[in-house]
Design a protein around this motif. Structure first.
Motif, PDB file in Angstrom:
ATOM      1  N   ARG A  59       8.407-101.542  42.723  1.00 40.08           N
ATOM      2  CA  ARG A  59       7.695-101.977  43.935  1.00 40.08           C
ATOM      3  C   ARG A  59       7.538-100.867  44.972  1.00 40.08           C
ATOM      4  N   TYR A  60       8.525 -99.996  45.086  1.00 36.40           N
ATOM      5  CA  TYR A  60       8.505 -99.008  46.161  1.00 36.40           C
ATOM      6  C   TYR A  60       8.348 -97.567  45.688  1.00 36.40           C
ATOM      7  N   VAL A  61       8.844 -97.238  44.508  1.00 29.31           N
ATOM      8  CA  VAL A  61       8.783 -95.844  44.063  1.00 29.31           C
ATOM      9  C   VAL A  61       7.491 -95.566  43.304  1.00 29.31           C
ATOM     10  N   VAL A  62       7.219 -96.350  42.273  1.00 33.14           N
ATOM     11  CA  VAL A  62       6.034 -96.097  41.448  1.00 33.14           C
ATOM     12  C   VAL A  62       4.755 -96.230  42.273  1.00 33.14           C
ATOM     13  N   THR A  63       4.749 -97.118  43.251  1.00 35.62           N
ATOM     14  CA  THR A  63       3.548 -97.277  44.087  1.00 35.62           C
ATOM     15  C   THR A  63       3.318 -96.076  44.998  1.00 35.62           C
ATOM     16  N   LYS A  64       4.309 -95.212  45.150  1.00 34.50           N
ATOM     17  CA  LYS A  64       4.168 -94.000  45.965  1.00 34.50           C
ATOM     18  C   LYS A  64       3.693 -92.801  45.149  1.00 34.50           C
ATOM     19  N   ILE A  65       3.534 -92.981  43.856  1.00 37.99           N
ATOM     20  CA  ILE A  65       3.089 -91.902  42.977  1.00 37.99           C
ATOM     21  C   ILE A  65       1.596 -92.076  42.745  1.00 37.99           C
ATOM     22  N   HIS A  66       0.815 -91.029  43.062  1.00 39.93           N
ATOM     23  CA  HIS A  66      -0.643 -91.100  43.015  1.00 39.93           C
ATOM     24  C   HIS A  66      -1.231 -89.948  42.213  1.00 39.93           C
ATOM     25  N   GLY A  67      -2.523 -90.017  41.994  1.00 43.46           N
ATOM     26  CA  GLY A  67      -3.277 -88.909  41.414  1.00 43.46           C
ATOM     27  C   GLY A  67      -2.769 -88.451  40.064  1.00 43.46           C
ATOM     28  N   GLU A  68      -2.696 -87.135  39.912  1.00 43.25           N
ATOM     29  CA  GLU A  68      -2.266 -86.542  38.645  1.00 43.25           C
ATOM     30  C   GLU A  68      -0.844 -86.962  38.277  1.00 43.25           C
ATOM     31  N   ALA A  69       0.015 -87.108  39.275  1.00 42.47           N
ATOM     32  CA  ALA A  69       1.398 -87.530  39.013  1.00 42.47           C
ATOM     33  C   ALA A  69       1.425 -88.921  38.390  1.00 42.47           C
ATOM     34  N   LEU A  70       0.565 -89.813  38.852  1.00 39.38           N
ATOM     35  CA  LEU A  70       0.486 -91.165  38.283  1.00 39.38           C
ATOM     36  C   LEU A  70      -0.009 -91.112  36.846  1.00 39.38           C
ATOM     37  N   ASN A  71      -0.979 -90.239  36.584  1.00 42.32           N
ATOM     38  CA  ASN A  71      -1.479 -90.085  35.213  1.00 42.32           C
ATOM     39  C   ASN A  71      -0.379 -89.610  34.270  1.00 42.32           C
ATOM     40  N   VAL A  72       0.532 -88.816  34.787  1.00 47.74           N
ATOM     41  CA  VAL A  72       1.628 -88.272  33.983  1.00 47.74           C
ATOM     42  C   VAL A  72       2.643 -89.359  33.614  1.00 47.74           C
ATOM     43  N   ILE A  73       2.948 -90.261  34.550  1.00 45.47           N
ATOM     44  CA  ILE A  73       3.979 -91.278  34.272  1.00 45.47           C
ATOM     45  C   ILE A  73       3.410 -92.564  33.678  1.00 45.47           C
TER      46      ILE A  73
END
Length: 143
Positions: A59-73
């Protein structure tokens, strides 16, 4: 309710703190090591309760990951542990520690139990067993 020392922190306060985590996209505007430290600090009070920890991560950590970093995880799936997410971010973006941070980590003082002081071999008369234990822990070898 968490009570470290004399400070009392409610679950609501901890979740508010989790909501304040800065976003990370993998760009240079916010370095990975700062993001990882911030998340580790927020997750620390939740280490005893796996379900709450997973909720905070999703709810709080993954939603703070955006862009290329989100594509990675994203390939890790929805129920990934923080350790898996962290490892993937480090693998792809590396940790860029500042000189100041590395310097302070290098010279940080660590308290060691007086029974486990390897330098005792240089400053005290020891039994032969303790002498050899200290020599081995210091890495002293015969030439």
């Amino acid at each position: 309710m968490v009570t470290p020392g004399n400070i009392t922190v409610t679950g609501s306060d901890l979740l508010k703190e989790a909501s304040r985590i800065r976003g990370f996209s993998g760009r240079d505007d916010y370095d990975l090591s700062s993001f990882l430290r911030e998340v580790d600090t927020v997750l620390e009070p939740f280490r005893e309760n796996a379900n709450t920890r997973l909720f905070v991560i999703q709810r709080y950590v993954v939603t703070k990951i955006h862009g290329e970093a989100l594509n990675v995880i994203r390939p890790l799936g929805g129920n990934s542990t923080w350790e898996a997410i962290k490892a993937e971010l480090i693998r792809n973006f590396g940790v860029k520690e500042s000189y100041h941070h590395l310097y302070h980590r290098a010279i940080s003082i660590r308290n060691t139990n007086t029974e486990q002081m390897p330098a005792d071999v240089l400053t005290k008369g020891l039994s032969s067993a303790k002498h050899f234990e200290c020599i081995l822990s210091l890495g002293v070898t015969r030439i």
